[in-house]
Design an enzyme around this catalytic site. Structure first.
Site, PDB file in Angstrom:
ATOM      1  N   ASP A 277      68.808  -7.658  61.485  1.00  0.00           N
ATOM      2  CA  ASP A 277      67.706  -8.616  61.370  1.00  0.00           C
ATOM      3  C   ASP A 277      68.037  -9.870  62.171  1.00  0.00           C
ATOM      4  O   ASP A 277      68.864 -10.678  61.735  1.00  0.00           O
ATOM      5  CB  ASP A 277      67.525  -9.026  59.899  1.00  0.00           C
ATOM      6  CG  ASP A 277      66.320  -8.374  59.257  1.00  0.00           C
ATOM      7  OD1 ASP A 277      65.532  -7.733  59.974  1.00  0.00           O
ATOM      8  OD2 ASP A 277      66.181  -8.513  58.026  1.00  0.00           O
TER       9      ASP A 277
ATOM     10  N   TYR B   8      62.585   4.132  65.378  1.00  0.00           N
ATOM     11  CA  TYR B   8      61.172   3.748  65.543  1.00  0.00           C
ATOM     12  C   TYR B   8      60.971   3.037  66.887  1.00  0.00           C
ATOM     13  O   TYR B   8      60.143   3.442  67.709  1.00  0.00           O
ATOM     14  CB  TYR B   8      60.741   2.849  64.372  1.00  0.00           C
ATOM     15  CG  TYR B   8      59.421   2.140  64.605  1.00  0.00           C
ATOM     16  CD1 TYR B   8      58.274   2.864  64.923  1.00  0.00           C
ATOM     17  CD2 TYR B   8      59.328   0.748  64.500  1.00  0.00           C
ATOM     18  CE1 TYR B   8      57.061   2.211  65.145  1.00  0.00           C
ATOM     19  CE2 TYR B   8      58.124   0.090  64.707  1.00  0.00           C
ATOM     20  CZ  TYR B   8      56.993   0.829  65.030  1.00  0.00           C
ATOM     21  OH  TYR B   8      55.802   0.183  65.260  1.00  0.00           O
TER      22      TYR B   8
ATOM     23  N   GLY C 264      46.977   7.217  56.653  1.00  0.00           N
ATOM     24  CA  GLY C 264      45.695   6.497  56.714  1.00  0.00           C
ATOM     25  C   GLY C 264      44.774   6.882  55.571  1.00  0.00           C
ATOM     26  O   GLY C 264      45.142   7.655  54.679  1.00  0.00           O
TER      27      GLY C 264
HETATM   28  N1  LIG Z   1      51.402  -3.039  61.254  1.00  0.00           N
HETATM   29  C1  LIG Z   1      52.261  -3.683  62.031  1.00  0.00           C
HETATM   30  O1  LIG Z   1      52.768  -4.772  61.683  1.00  0.00           O
HETATM   31  C2  LIG Z   1      52.626  -3.122  63.386  1.00  0.00           C
HETATM   32  C3  LIG Z   1      53.515  -3.854  64.186  1.00  0.00           C
HETATM   33  C4  LIG Z   1      53.852  -3.361  65.444  1.00  0.00           C
HETATM   34  C5  LIG Z   1      53.304  -2.161  65.885  1.00  0.00           C
HETATM   35  N2  LIG Z   1      52.473  -1.451  65.077  1.00  0.00           N
HETATM   36  C6  LIG Z   1      51.929  -0.171  65.597  1.00  0.00           C
HETATM   37  O2  LIG Z   1      50.544  -0.153  65.362  1.00  0.00           O
HETATM   38  C7  LIG Z   1      50.093   1.167  65.088  1.00  0.00           C
HETATM   39  C8  LIG Z   1      49.310   1.165  63.802  1.00  0.00           C
HETATM   40  O3  LIG Z   1      50.129   0.673  62.749  1.00  0.00           O
HETATM   41  P1  LIG Z   1      49.558   0.574  61.277  1.00  0.00           P
HETATM   42  O4  LIG Z   1      50.321  -0.481  60.572  1.00  0.00           O
HETATM   43  O5  LIG Z   1      48.092   0.504  61.339  1.00  0.00           O
HETATM   44  O6  LIG Z   1      50.042   1.992  60.697  1.00  0.00           O
HETATM   45  P2  LIG Z   1      49.259   3.001  59.733  1.00  0.00           P
HETATM   46  O7  LIG Z   1      50.308   3.919  59.195  1.00  0.00           O
HETATM   47  O8  LIG Z   1      48.402   2.254  58.789  1.00  0.00           O
HETATM   48  O9  LIG Z   1      48.318   3.784  60.755  1.00  0.00           O
HETATM   49  C9  LIG Z   1      48.746   4.882  61.513  1.00  0.00           C
HETATM   50  C10 LIG Z   1      47.671   5.943  61.442  1.00  0.00           C
HETATM   51  O10 LIG Z   1      48.045   7.044  62.269  1.00  0.00           O
HETATM   52  C11 LIG Z   1      47.748   8.250  61.585  1.00  0.00           C
HETATM   53  N3  LIG Z   1      48.630   9.283  62.128  1.00  0.00           N
HETATM   54  C12 LIG Z   1      49.991   9.305  62.093  1.00  0.00           C
HETATM   55  N4  LIG Z   1      50.452  10.395  62.722  1.00  0.00           N
HETATM   56  C13 LIG Z   1      49.360  11.089  63.158  1.00  0.00           C
HETATM   57  C14 LIG Z   1      49.176  12.292  63.901  1.00  0.00           C
HETATM   58  N5  LIG Z   1      50.209  13.030  64.338  1.00  0.00           N
HETATM   59  N6  LIG Z   1      47.913  12.679  64.203  1.00  0.00           N
HETATM   60  C15 LIG Z   1      46.852  11.948  63.806  1.00  0.00           C
HETATM   61  N7  LIG Z   1      46.962  10.794  63.099  1.00  0.00           N
HETATM   62  C16 LIG Z   1      48.212  10.371  62.789  1.00  0.00           C
HETATM   63  C17 LIG Z   1      47.995   7.918  60.120  1.00  0.00           C
HETATM   64  O11 LIG Z   1      47.332   8.784  59.210  1.00  0.00           O
HETATM   65  C18 LIG Z   1      47.458   6.491  60.048  1.00  0.00           C
HETATM   66  O12 LIG Z   1      46.068   6.476  59.735  1.00  0.00           O
HETATM   67  C19 LIG Z   1      51.337   2.042  65.067  1.00  0.00           C
HETATM   68  O13 LIG Z   1      51.433   2.700  66.301  1.00  0.00           O
HETATM   69  C20 LIG Z   1      52.467   1.053  64.892  1.00  0.00           C
HETATM   70  O14 LIG Z   1      53.638   1.523  65.503  1.00  0.00           O
HETATM   71  C21 LIG Z   1      52.104  -1.905  63.838  1.00  0.00           C
END
Ligand SMILES: NC(=O)c1ccc[n+]([C@@H]2O[C@H](COP(=O)([O-])OP(=O)(O)OC[C@H]3O[C@@H](n4cnc5c(N)ncnc54)[C@H](O)[C@@H]3O)[C@@H](O)[C@H]2O)c1
Length: 335
Positions: free
Chosen positions: A291, A141, A36
């Site tokens: 896929d 994942y 992040g």
């Molecule tokens: N972006 C997508 O298309 C998508 C699709 C399906 C699900 N998701 C889920 O949505 C959530 C957010 O995804 P995103 O795309 O924003 O990802 P991202 O990587 O941008 O955000 C994840 C955040 O979690 C923080 N983080 C990770 N491990 C950590 C820890 N142990 N302690 C504290 N902070 C921690 C990271 O620094 C980051 O800011 C995730 O759980 C992901 O699995 C995202």
């Protein structure tokens, strides 16, 4: 409400934090900035540099910040990385997630919304995919998210945590303030836009699928629609709110968040070309293992339970908002 958002410095988390603040809630962001960006957290939110799996520190944060509910967006979420290093994914997403739940129990926080994923379904038998489809993830994942979902269910039964598990499909687009900036990037729309900015040409993995133009179809949901759904889900975890089951948390809810519609890879490229007026450099490569041709959510349950549905479904508008954000932030979050 005072809402603690793990991963609130990430893509989905930061846009959701904006939405929660706009609705008048207090927000505490817990993020270790592993993927992040500190600058993505709005100044109105409290930022705490912590790992969400640290039970003692999290218990203290819950008590000191008088937290009412948790939005757990933090995770590792890159599929190929999870295949190469499943240990990282089990430690972070499962063991870390259990630590977060333990801290909630210790501090008496009983309301939770989880960012889960369509990857829990694996290769579906039915499309659009309903929530009661079997969970058969095909990568670590998806498997780690399914494990955490299962733990949350049993923590609900035993410790009264009321939860909503939100299974996102392909998140895209941006708010005015925050957008998608991952390194490495694995999502199609930012990869297409990066190619337009002079980055690597996009690879279309297979154009011989049984779809109208031969490329895979995915369900793209605007991140602002997702933020609206999180707000509704968090509010629905109130103990007296029958939408999330009995007050004791014994029947947690899982909801798909998508548009119930899909766009092909070629349609995304065409939208980017319309938005930017520039051809997208690309090549066609072989199919990738695992896929499926079409992955689209059956999102009717989220409508019935939360009264929510995706409003920003026009592909040009989704791609346009992502492009506009990149144009205004050419260096991403670097200052
Ligand atoms: N972006 C997508 O298309 C998508 C699709 C399906 C699900 N998701 C889920 O949505 C959530 C957010 O995804 P995103 O795309 O924003 O990802 P991202 O990587 O941008 O955000 C994840 C955040 O979690 C923080 N983080 C990770 N491990 C950590 C820890 N142990 N302690 C504290 N902070 C921690 C990271 O620094 C980051 O800011 C995730 O759980 C992901 O699995 C995202």
């Amino acid at each position: 409400m005072r809402i603690l958002v793990t991963g609130g410095a990430g893509y989905v988390g930061s846009v959701t934090v904006e939405r929660l603040l706009a609705a008048g809630h207090g927000v505490i962001v817990v993020d270790d900035l592993s993927t992040g960006h500190r600058a993505a957290v709005p100044p109105e939110a409290t930022y705490v540099d912590l790992r969400y799996g640290d039970v003692h520190a999290m218990t203290r944060a819950f008590v000191e910040e008088r937290v009412d509910a948790v939005l757990h967006c933090g995770a590792k979420s890159i599929v190929p990385e999870s295949v190469a290093d499943p240990a990282l994914y089990y430690h972070e997403n499962v063991i870390g997630g259990i630590g977060l739940l333990d801290a909630m129990v210790a501090a008496g926080v009983r309301r939770l919304v989880l960012s889960s994923t369509a990857a829990v379904y694996g290769l579906p038998d039915i499309v659009p995919i309903p929530e009661d489809a079997p969970l058969r993830p095909i990568n670590p994942y998806g498997a780690t998210k399914a494990s955490l979902e299962s733990a949350i269910r049993w923590y609900g039964v035993a410790y009264g945590i009321r939860s909503v598990r939100l299974r996102y499909f392909n998140v895209a687009g941006a708010s005015d303030r925050n957008g998608e900036m991952h390194d490495p990037e694995s999502h199609l729309i930012p990869l297409v836009l990066a190619a337009l900015e002079g980055g690597r040409p996009v690879t279309i993995f297979g154009d011989d699928y049984p779809t109208p133009d031969g490329t895979c179809i995915r369900d793209y949901i605007h991140v602002l629609d997702l933020a609206d759904a999180h707000l509704a889900a968090l509010e629905a975890t109130a103990p007296e709110d029958a939408r999330t089951g009995p007050p004791d948390g014994s029947e947690p809810v899982a909801l798909n968040l998508g548009t119930s519609d899909g766009y092909s890879v070629r349609a995304v490229l065409a939208a980017a070309e319309r938005v930017t007026g520039t051809p997208v450099p690309h090549r066609v490569g072989p199919r990738r293992a695992g896929d499926p041709p079409v992955l689209v959510a059956d999102a009717r349950l989220a409508g019935a339970v939360l009264g929510w549905r995706a409003m920003r479904t026009d592909l040009d508008a989704i791609v346009g908002s992502a492009w506009e954000w990149r144009r205004r932030h050419p260096d991403g979050y670097r200052v």
